[in-house]
Design a protein around this motif. Structure first.
Motif, PDB file in Angstrom:
ATOM      1  N   VAL A  86      41.704  25.441  32.854  1.00  0.00           N
ATOM      2  CA  VAL A  86      43.041  25.474  32.272  1.00  0.00           C
ATOM      3  C   VAL A  86      43.136  26.648  31.295  1.00  0.00           C
ATOM      4  CG1 VAL A  86      44.714  24.224  30.855  1.00  0.00           C
ATOM      5  CG2 VAL A  86      43.329  22.989  32.528  1.00  0.00           C
ATOM      6  N   GLY A  87      44.176  27.473  31.443  1.00  0.00           N
ATOM      7  CA  GLY A  87      44.387  28.604  30.546  1.00  0.00           C
ATOM      8  C   GLY A  87      43.774  29.910  31.007  1.00  0.00           C
ATOM      9  N   ASP A  88      42.997  29.884  32.096  1.00  0.00           N
ATOM     10  CA  ASP A  88      42.422  31.148  32.586  1.00  0.00           C
ATOM     11  C   ASP A  88      43.542  32.085  33.045  1.00  0.00           C
ATOM     12  OD1 ASP A  88      39.909  30.291  32.073  1.00  0.00           O
ATOM     13  OD2 ASP A  88      39.310  29.992  34.160  1.00  0.00           O
ATOM     14  N   PRO A  89      43.475  33.384  32.699  1.00  0.00           N
ATOM     15  CA  PRO A  89      44.506  34.328  33.158  1.00  0.00           C
ATOM     16  C   PRO A  89      44.426  34.537  34.661  1.00  0.00           C
ATOM     17  CG  PRO A  89      42.722  35.493  32.055  1.00  0.00           C
ATOM     18  CD  PRO A  89      42.456  34.029  31.857  1.00  0.00           C
ATOM     19  N   LEU A  90      45.590  34.558  35.306  1.00  0.00           N
ATOM     20  CA  LEU A  90      45.648  34.739  36.758  1.00  0.00           C
ATOM     21  C   LEU A  90      46.346  36.035  37.145  1.00  0.00           C
ATOM     22  CD1 LEU A  90      46.650  31.095  37.809  1.00  0.00           C
ATOM     23  CD2 LEU A  90      44.350  32.064  37.568  1.00  0.00           C
ATOM     24  N   PHE A  91      47.556  36.269  36.619  1.00  0.00           N
ATOM     25  CA  PHE A  91      48.339  37.452  36.960  1.00  0.00           C
ATOM     26  C   PHE A  91      48.981  38.019  35.694  1.00  0.00           C
ATOM     27  CE2 PHE A  91      48.521  34.636  40.656  1.00  0.00           C
ATOM     28  CZ  PHE A  91      48.166  35.482  41.700  1.00  0.00           C
ATOM     29  N   THR A  92      49.287  39.301  35.749  1.00  0.00           N
ATOM     30  CA  THR A  92      50.079  39.953  34.695  1.00  0.00           C
ATOM     31  C   THR A  92      51.203  40.726  35.368  1.00  0.00           C
ATOM     32  OG1 THR A  92      48.190  40.158  33.191  1.00  0.00           O
ATOM     33  CG2 THR A  92      50.092  41.573  32.775  1.00  0.00           C
ATOM     34  N   ILE A  93      52.418  40.460  34.921  1.00  0.00           N
ATOM     35  CA  ILE A  93      53.591  41.205  35.378  1.00  0.00           C
ATOM     36  C   ILE A  93      53.838  42.337  34.390  1.00  0.00           C
ATOM     37  CG2 ILE A  93      56.089  41.017  35.753  1.00  0.00           C
ATOM     38  CD1 ILE A  93      55.600  38.166  36.705  1.00  0.00           C
ATOM     39  N   ASP A  94      54.335  43.460  34.885  1.00  0.00           N
ATOM     40  CA  ASP A  94      54.607  44.630  34.050  1.00  0.00           C
ATOM     41  C   ASP A  94      55.371  44.207  32.790  1.00  0.00           C
ATOM     42  OD1 ASP A  94      55.051  47.094  32.986  1.00  0.00           O
ATOM     43  OD2 ASP A  94      56.350  47.809  34.596  1.00  0.00           O
TER      44      ASP A  94
ATOM     45  N   TYR B 183      55.600  35.010  29.223  1.00  0.00           N
ATOM     46  CA  TYR B 183      55.606  34.577  30.619  1.00  0.00           C
ATOM     47  C   TYR B 183      55.086  35.658  31.560  1.00  0.00           C
ATOM     48  CZ  TYR B 183      58.248  30.316  29.590  1.00  0.00           C
ATOM     49  OH  TYR B 183      58.646  29.084  29.129  1.00  0.00           O
ATOM     50  N   THR B 184      54.986  36.887  31.117  1.00  0.00           N
ATOM     51  CA  THR B 184      54.406  37.920  31.976  1.00  0.00           C
ATOM     52  C   THR B 184      52.908  37.713  32.170  1.00  0.00           C
ATOM     53  OG1 THR B 184      54.051  39.407  30.075  1.00  0.00           O
ATOM     54  CG2 THR B 184      56.147  39.604  31.263  1.00  0.00           C
ATOM     55  N   GLU B 185      52.286  36.928  31.281  1.00  0.00           N
ATOM     56  CA  GLU B 185      50.876  36.556  31.436  1.00  0.00           C
ATOM     57  C   GLU B 185      50.844  35.166  32.067  1.00  0.00           C
ATOM     58  OE1 GLU B 185      48.187  38.174  30.961  1.00  0.00           O
ATOM     59  OE2 GLU B 185      48.758  39.893  29.727  1.00  0.00           O
ATOM     60  N   ILE B 186      50.476  35.092  33.350  1.00  0.00           N
ATOM     61  CA  ILE B 186      50.470  33.826  34.096  1.00  0.00           C
ATOM     62  C   ILE B 186      49.066  33.257  34.046  1.00  0.00           C
ATOM     63  CG2 ILE B 186      50.920  32.742  36.316  1.00  0.00           C
ATOM     64  CD1 ILE B 186      52.758  35.147  36.937  1.00  0.00           C
ATOM     65  N   THR B 187      48.935  32.029  33.531  1.00  0.00           N
ATOM     66  CA  THR B 187      47.635  31.382  33.374  1.00  0.00           C
ATOM     67  C   THR B 187      47.566  30.114  34.226  1.00  0.00           C
ATOM     68  OG1 THR B 187      48.432  30.149  31.440  1.00  0.00           O
ATOM     69  CG2 THR B 187      47.381  32.282  31.034  1.00  0.00           C
ATOM     70  N   ALA B 188      46.352  29.590  34.383  1.00  0.00           N
ATOM     71  CA  ALA B 188      46.127  28.394  35.209  1.00  0.00           C
ATOM     72  C   ALA B 188      46.605  27.150  34.463  1.00  0.00           C
ATOM     73  CB  ALA B 188      44.651  28.272  35.560  1.00  0.00           C
ATOM     74  N   PRO B 189      47.530  26.375  35.049  1.00  0.00           N
ATOM     75  CA  PRO B 189      47.989  25.154  34.375  1.00  0.00           C
ATOM     76  C   PRO B 189      47.048  23.967  34.552  1.00  0.00           C
ATOM     77  CG  PRO B 189      49.212  25.473  36.398  1.00  0.00           C
ATOM     78  CD  PRO B 189      48.296  26.660  36.261  1.00  0.00           C
ATOM     79  N   ILE B 190      46.187  24.003  35.594  1.00  0.00           N
ATOM     80  CA  ILE B 190      45.217  22.927  35.828  1.00  0.00           C
ATOM     81  C   ILE B 190      43.875  23.561  36.175  1.00  0.00           C
ATOM     82  CG2 ILE B 190      46.993  21.313  36.640  1.00  0.00           C
ATOM     83  CD1 ILE B 190      45.954  21.830  39.499  1.00  0.00           C
ATOM     84  N   ALA B 191      42.836  22.750  36.101  1.00  0.00           N
ATOM     85  CA  ALA B 191      41.507  23.199  36.518  1.00  0.00           C
ATOM     86  C   ALA B 191      41.301  22.838  37.982  1.00  0.00           C
ATOM     87  CB  ALA B 191      40.430  22.545  35.659  1.00  0.00           C
ATOM     88  N   GLY B 192      40.614  23.709  38.712  1.00  0.00           N
ATOM     89  CA  GLY B 192      40.345  23.442  40.118  1.00  0.00           C
ATOM     90  C   GLY B 192      39.971  24.712  40.843  1.00  0.00           C
ATOM     91  N   ARG B 193      40.101  24.659  42.176  1.00  0.00           N
ATOM     92  CA  ARG B 193      39.773  25.831  42.994  1.00  0.00           C
ATOM     93  C   ARG B 193      41.074  26.535  43.386  1.00  0.00           C
ATOM     94  NH1 ARG B 193      35.177  27.376  44.971  1.00  0.00           N
ATOM     95  NH2 ARG B 193      34.215  25.319  44.776  1.00  0.00           N
ATOM     96  N   ILE B 194      41.083  27.849  43.160  1.00  0.00           N
ATOM     97  CA  ILE B 194      42.284  28.624  43.434  1.00  0.00           C
ATOM     98  C   ILE B 194      42.240  29.186  44.850  1.00  0.00           C
ATOM     99  CG2 ILE B 194      41.386  30.861  42.646  1.00  0.00           C
ATOM    100  CD1 ILE B 194      44.127  31.203  41.187  1.00  0.00           C
ATOM    101  N   ASP B 195      43.401  29.353  45.425  1.00  0.00           N
ATOM    102  CA  ASP B 195      43.522  29.907  46.775  1.00  0.00           C
ATOM    103  C   ASP B 195      43.485  31.446  46.697  1.00  0.00           C
ATOM    104  OD1 ASP B 195      43.815  29.915  49.485  1.00  0.00           O
ATOM    105  OD2 ASP B 195      45.939  29.368  49.510  1.00  0.00           O
TER     106      ASP B 195
END
Length: 392
Positions: A91-99, A175-187
């Motif tokens: 939870v909270g790991d960074p996933l994507f960043t939008i410009d 919101y430009t920093e998209i983080t993981a809302p749950i813990a688990g395996r990502i696609d």
């Protein structure tokens, strides 16, 4: 000469008739002297009688407890991807960043407007206070004081709006920093860097939780009623998991050990179209090998503990559309008894009706047996459990 030939023919016919008349008399004693076939040897045993809890087996599918499709809350061009496809995330790991540049500019603009509104508010407040003082000495009319008060209240409202605009711009930037809302395996990533992302529409990837994991299966109306009564006797409720009723699931490969879990939910109604109810069990998955979508066979206790009759599968024969067991009587005569079978337990097949457990049954050599013949019984004792044959 003709009389001589006729005499010879007559004597030949008489000899032939005498032979035909004597043949049955001679052949019948020979047939009567043939020895009778001995009774066929068969292996017999008493059924196993022990306390059991019958299991019902269902086919179902694993589903994630939590599953999230990741979307952006703001639109823009995708700048950075921070994860590796298929990785485990917290939870909270960074996933994507939008410009972030457009949103940073919007924030700075909102902050400038806030500074302007603060100046206007300070000026309007001082004008209002001065008008009140002058009004008390009679130097200005009351209407002028009302105008100053209106301007002050408008400046206050404008200042609150400016603060809200700053907060909104700050939120959009976050919101430009998209983080993981749950813990688990990502696609895998579904959008590559540089593509335009539409707010609340574009799916970027998905995350499924893995430990614990749920298993869904369907039961029919009769099974629902039986489970509901058993749950009531246990002091629970089927919709709430029948008091944590323990269940076991087997994976399709057959080589993996069975996984133990508990029922924890059942739907609140029977489906009108299918006549079934969906039930859920939850299982631990510490090694994360079980994935959502995987099929399995779940065994659910279908009865309370009771004395059951168990026989080997090879002792059960078929007679058209029914199952039969060959019972050997005291005079070694075989009779066929119809039985109603249940699940496999301890390496044996449960016999729900048709046997009491006191009978002697044929467990080996069924191909040599038919009803109402005598056999040569060879007794043996069945072990209480046959683990090697896949006891459940």
């Amino acid at each position: 000469m003709n009389d001589c030939l006729r005499g010879r023919r007559r004597r030949s016919l008489l000899s032939l008739l005498a032979s035909l008349l004597l043949f049955p008399t001679v052949a019948q004693p020979a047939a009567a002297q043939a020895p009778a076939a001995p009774p066929p040897p068969v292996t017999v045993a008493k059924p196993i009688v022990r306390e059991i809890v019958e299991d019902d087996e269902f086919i179902g599918r694993f589903e994630a407890v939590d599953e999230v499709s990741i979307r952006a809350r703001v639109g823009g061009y995708l700048e950075t991807v921070h994860f590796r496809d298929g990785a485990l995330v917290k939870v909270g790991d960074p996933l994507f960043t939008i410009d972030q540049r457009p949103f940073q500019f919007a924030l700075e603009q909102a902050q400038s407007q806030l500074a302007v509104s603060e100046t206007s508010l300070t000026f309007a407040e001082s004008q209002y206070r001065r008008a009140e003082e002058l009004s008390q000495s009679g130097n200005i009319p009351v209407s002028t004081v009302d105008d100053r008060r209106r301007e002050f209240l408008a400046a206050q409202a404008s200042h609150e709006g400016a603060k809200t605009a700053v907060a909104s711009a700050q939120l959009d930037l976050e919101y430009t920093e998209i983080t993981a809302p749950i813990a688990g395996r990502i696609d895998r990533r579904l959008v590559s860097t540089g593509n335009l992302v539409q707010a609340d529409q574009t799916i970027l990837t998905s995350i499924v939780s893995l430990d614990p994991i749920d298993f869904y299966f369907d039961i029919d109306e009769r099974e629902f009623l039986a489970y509901a009564r058993d749950a009531t006797e246990r002091g629970g409720n089927l919709q709430e998991g029948a008091g944590g009723l323990p269940v076991v699931v087997h994976l399709p490969d057959g080589g993996t050990d069975a996984i133990s879990g508990e029922l924890n939910f059942a739907e609140n109604r029977i489906d009108r179209e299918t006549g079934t109810m969906r039930v859920r069990a939850r299982f631990p998955n510490p090694d994360l090998t079980v994935l959502p979508g995987l099929f399995g066979r779940v065994n659910v206790p279908g009865s309370l503990p009771h004395q059951g009759v168990l026989v080997p599968d090879e002792a059960i024969g078929a007679d058209q559309d029914r199952r039969i067991v060959y019972v050997v009587g005291e005079d070694n005569t075989v009779s066929a008894k119809p039985v109603r079978t249940g699940p496999r337990l301890y390496g044996y097949r449960v016999v729900r009706s048709g046997l009491t457990g006191e009978e002697t049954i044929v467990v080996n050599g069924l191909m040599r047996v038919r009803p109402n013949i005598k056999v040569d019984p060879r007794p043996e004792t069945l072990p209480p459990e046959r683990v090697a044959e896949g006891a459940q």
